[in-house]
Design a protein around this motif. Structure first.
Motif, short mmCIF file in Angstrom:
data_model
loop_
_atom_site.label_atom_id
_atom_site.label_comp_id
_atom_site.label_asym_id
_atom_site.label_seq_id
_atom_site.Cartn_x
_atom_site.Cartn_y
_atom_site.Cartn_z
N LEU A 89 -11.62 6.69 0.37
CA LEU A 89 -10.63 6.06 -0.52
C LEU A 89 -11.32 5.44 -1.74
CD1 LEU A 89 -8.35 4.34 2.16
CD2 LEU A 89 -7.89 6.45 0.90
N MET A 90 -12.50 4.88 -1.54
CA MET A 90 -13.26 4.33 -2.68
C MET A 90 -13.63 5.45 -3.65
SD MET A 90 -13.39 1.04 -2.31
CE MET A 90 -14.68 0.52 -3.43
N ALA A 91 -13.97 6.62 -3.12
CA ALA A 91 -14.30 7.77 -3.98
C ALA A 91 -13.06 8.23 -4.75
CB ALA A 91 -14.86 8.91 -3.14
N LEU A 92 -11.90 8.18 -4.11
CA LEU A 92 -10.66 8.55 -4.82
C LEU A 92 -10.39 7.58 -5.96
CD1 LEU A 92 -8.31 9.56 -1.86
CD2 LEU A 92 -9.16 11.05 -3.69
N LYS A 93 -10.63 6.29 -5.74
CA LYS A 93 -10.45 5.29 -6.80
C LYS A 93 -11.39 5.59 -7.97
CE LYS A 93 -10.70 0.37 -7.80
NZ LYS A 93 -10.94 -0.97 -7.26
N ALA A 94 -12.64 5.95 -7.66
CA ALA A 94 -13.61 6.27 -8.71
C ALA A 94 -13.19 7.49 -9.52
CB ALA A 94 -14.99 6.50 -8.08
N ARG A 95 -12.44 8.40 -8.89
CA ARG A 95 -11.93 9.60 -9.58
C ARG A 95 -10.67 9.30 -10.39
NH1 ARG A 95 -11.37 14.20 -5.08
NH2 ARG A 95 -10.06 15.06 -6.72
N GLY A 96 -10.12 8.09 -10.25
CA GLY A 96 -8.91 7.73 -10.99
C GLY A 96 -7.62 8.06 -10.26
N VAL A 97 -7.70 8.35 -8.98
CA VAL A 97 -6.49 8.63 -8.20
C VAL A 97 -5.86 7.31 -7.79
CG1 VAL A 97 -5.60 9.69 -6.08
CG2 VAL A 97 -7.45 10.80 -7.35
N ALA A 98 -4.58 7.13 -8.10
CA ALA A 98 -3.88 5.90 -7.74
C ALA A 98 -3.55 5.91 -6.25
CB ALA A 98 -2.59 5.77 -8.55
N VAL A 99 -4.03 4.89 -5.55
CA VAL A 99 -3.77 4.74 -4.12
C VAL A 99 -3.14 3.37 -3.90
CG1 VAL A 99 -4.72 4.77 -1.78
CG2 VAL A 99 -5.79 6.16 -3.57
N VAL A 100 -1.94 3.38 -3.34
CA VAL A 100 -1.25 2.14 -2.99
C VAL A 100 -1.47 1.90 -1.51
CG1 VAL A 100 1.00 1.00 -2.80
CG2 VAL A 100 0.47 2.39 -4.82
N GLY A 101 -1.98 0.73 -1.16
CA GLY A 101 -2.23 0.40 0.24
C GLY A 101 -1.07 -0.36 0.84
N VAL A 102 -0.74 -0.03 2.07
CA VAL A 102 0.26 -0.78 2.82
C VAL A 102 -0.45 -1.34 4.05
CG1 VAL A 102 2.43 -0.68 4.11
CG2 VAL A 102 2.17 0.68 2.02
N ALA A 103 -0.65 -2.67 4.05
CA ALA A 103 -1.32 -3.34 5.17
C ALA A 103 -0.30 -3.50 6.29
CB ALA A 103 -1.86 -4.69 4.72
N TRP A 104 -0.42 -2.61 7.28
CA TRP A 104 0.58 -2.48 8.35
C TRP A 104 0.25 -3.37 9.54
CZ3 TRP A 104 0.26 0.72 13.07
CH2 TRP A 104 1.50 0.92 13.67
N LYS A 105 1.21 -4.21 9.91
CA LYS A 105 1.08 -5.10 11.07
C LYS A 105 -0.25 -5.85 11.05
CE LYS A 105 4.22 -2.65 14.12
NZ LYS A 105 4.42 -2.09 15.47
N ASP A 106 -0.54 -6.43 9.90
CA ASP A 106 -1.81 -7.12 9.70
C ASP A 106 -1.56 -8.47 9.05
OD1 ASP A 106 -4.54 -7.37 9.86
OD2 ASP A 106 -4.99 -5.90 8.31
N GLU A 107 -2.41 -9.42 9.33
CA GLU A 107 -2.32 -10.73 8.69
C GLU A 107 -2.94 -10.62 7.29
OE1 GLU A 107 -0.78 -13.52 9.68
OE2 GLU A 107 -0.06 -12.31 11.35
N PRO A 108 -2.30 -11.20 6.28
CA PRO A 108 -2.83 -11.09 4.91
C PRO A 108 -4.27 -11.58 4.76
CG PRO A 108 -0.57 -11.88 4.87
CD PRO A 108 -0.99 -11.84 6.32
N ALA A 109 -4.65 -12.66 5.44
CA ALA A 109 -6.03 -13.15 5.34
C ALA A 109 -7.01 -12.14 5.92
CB ALA A 109 -6.16 -14.49 6.05
N ASP A 110 -6.62 -11.47 7.02
CA ASP A 110 -7.48 -10.44 7.61
C ASP A 110 -7.59 -9.22 6.69
OD1 ASP A 110 -7.72 -12.10 9.81
OD2 ASP A 110 -6.23 -11.02 11.00
N THR A 111 -6.47 -8.87 6.04
CA THR A 111 -6.48 -7.75 5.10
C THR A 111 -7.43 -8.05 3.93
OG1 THR A 111 -4.19 -7.18 5.65
CG2 THR A 111 -5.05 -6.34 3.56
N ARG A 112 -7.34 -9.28 3.39
CA ARG A 112 -8.21 -9.65 2.25
C ARG A 112 -9.68 -9.64 2.68
NH1 ARG A 112 -8.64 -8.25 -2.07
NH2 ARG A 112 -6.42 -8.60 -2.34
N ALA A 113 -9.98 -10.12 3.87
CA ALA A 113 -11.37 -10.12 4.35
C ALA A 113 -11.87 -8.68 4.51
CB ALA A 113 -11.47 -10.88 5.68
N PHE A 114 -11.03 -7.80 5.01
CA PHE A 114 -11.37 -6.38 5.17
C PHE A 114 -11.71 -5.77 3.81
CE2 PHE A 114 -9.69 -1.97 5.19
CZ PHE A 114 -10.41 -1.41 6.23
N LEU A 115 -10.86 -6.04 2.81
CA LEU A 115 -11.07 -5.47 1.47
C LEU A 115 -12.27 -6.11 0.76
CD1 LEU A 115 -7.35 -5.16 0.34
CD2 LEU A 115 -8.86 -3.34 1.16
N ASP A 116 -12.49 -7.39 1.01
CA ASP A 116 -13.66 -8.04 0.42
C ASP A 116 -14.95 -7.48 1.01
OD1 ASP A 116 -12.04 -9.58 -1.19
OD2 ASP A 116 -12.22 -11.40 0.04
#
Length: 189
Positions: A89-116
Motif C-alpha cells: 500500500l505504501m508503494a501504491l501511495k508512492a505511485r500516486g494511487v489514491a487509497v482510502v482506508g477504512v479502519a474496521w472494528k478498530d479503536e481510533p487510537a490503535d489505528t493511529r498507532a498502527f499508521l504511525d
C-alpha cells in the motif's frame, strides 16, 4: 430400552458430522464473493480519523474519492495480514494511487498507532468502529480492497492481503481504464 436412548445422541451427532463433511467437500475455497462488483459503492457516512479521534468531519464512501478513481482498503491494527500488505500500500501511495482506508472494528487510537508505526499509505482514513461499512460492503474480514472508478462504481475486489504484484496491477488497471466516451447528441433532420 434405555441402552437405545443413550445411542440416539451419538447417531444424531454422526448424521450432523456427515452433513458437514458433505457440504465442505462441495464448497470451493477459492471462490471469493464479489457481489458488489458492478454496483455503486454504498453511501455509508463515516467519520474521518483526525489524530487519535474520529471526526469532526464525516464523509460517505462513495464521495471519498472526490470524483476520482480510488482503492478502498478495509484494514485494522489488530489484523496481521494487514501488516503484511502494508508495504504494498505504501508503494501504491508512492505511485500516486489514491487509497482510502477504512479502519474496521478498530479503536481510533490503535489505528493511529498502527499508521504511525508503519507509515500512512492512505489519502484519507475513515473510522468504522461498529463495522457498519463492513456490512454495507459485504466484507468477510480484513483486509479487503475494492477498486472504485471515478463514477463511484466498484469495478474489482480483492479479498485478503494485497501482496501479489499481478493482483495489484489488475486492481490499479481497472481504476485507470480510460472512461467510456459520453454519448453525443445526434441532430434530427
Amino acid at each position: 430400552m434405555s441402552r437405545w436412548l443413550s445411542v440416539i445422541p451419538l447417531v444424531i451427532l454422526a448424521a450432523l458430522a456427515a452433513l458437514f463433511i458433505g457440504w465442505s467437500l462441495k464448497r470451493d475455497p477459492a471462490v471469493k464473493p464479489d457481489a458488489l462488483v458492478g454496483q455503486s459503492v454504498p453511501e455509508t457516512v463515516l467519520p474521518i480519523l483526525n489524530g487519535v479521534i474520529p471526526g469532526p468531519g464525516h464523509v460517505d464512501l462513495k464521495t471519498a474519492g472526490v470524483g476520482k478513481p480510488m482503492l478502498i482498503n478495509v484494514f485494522a491494527s489488530w489484523c496481521l495480514p494487514c501488516r503484511v500488505e502494508h508495504p504494498k500500500l505504501m508503494a501504491l501511495k508512492a505511485r500516486g494511487v489514491a487509497v482510502v482506508g477504512v479502519a474496521w472494528k478498530d479503536e481510533p487510537a490503535d489505528t493511529r498507532a498502527f499508521l504511525d508505526e508503519l507509515g500512512d499509505p492512505y489519502s484519507m482514513v475513515l473510522v468504522d468502529r461498529d463495522g457498519r461499512a463492513g456490512l454495507d460492503l459485504g466484507i468477510t474480514g480484513a483486509p479487503e480492497t475494492f477498486a472504485v472508478n471515478a463514477m463511484g462504481q466498484v469495478v474489482a475486489k480483492s479479498s485478503g492481503p494485497l501482496v501479489d504484484d499481478a493482483e495489484i496491477e489488475r486492481m490499479v488497471a481497472t481504476i485507470q481504464a480510460p472512461p467510456r466516451p459520453l454519448p453525443t447528441a445526434t441532430s434530427r433532420r
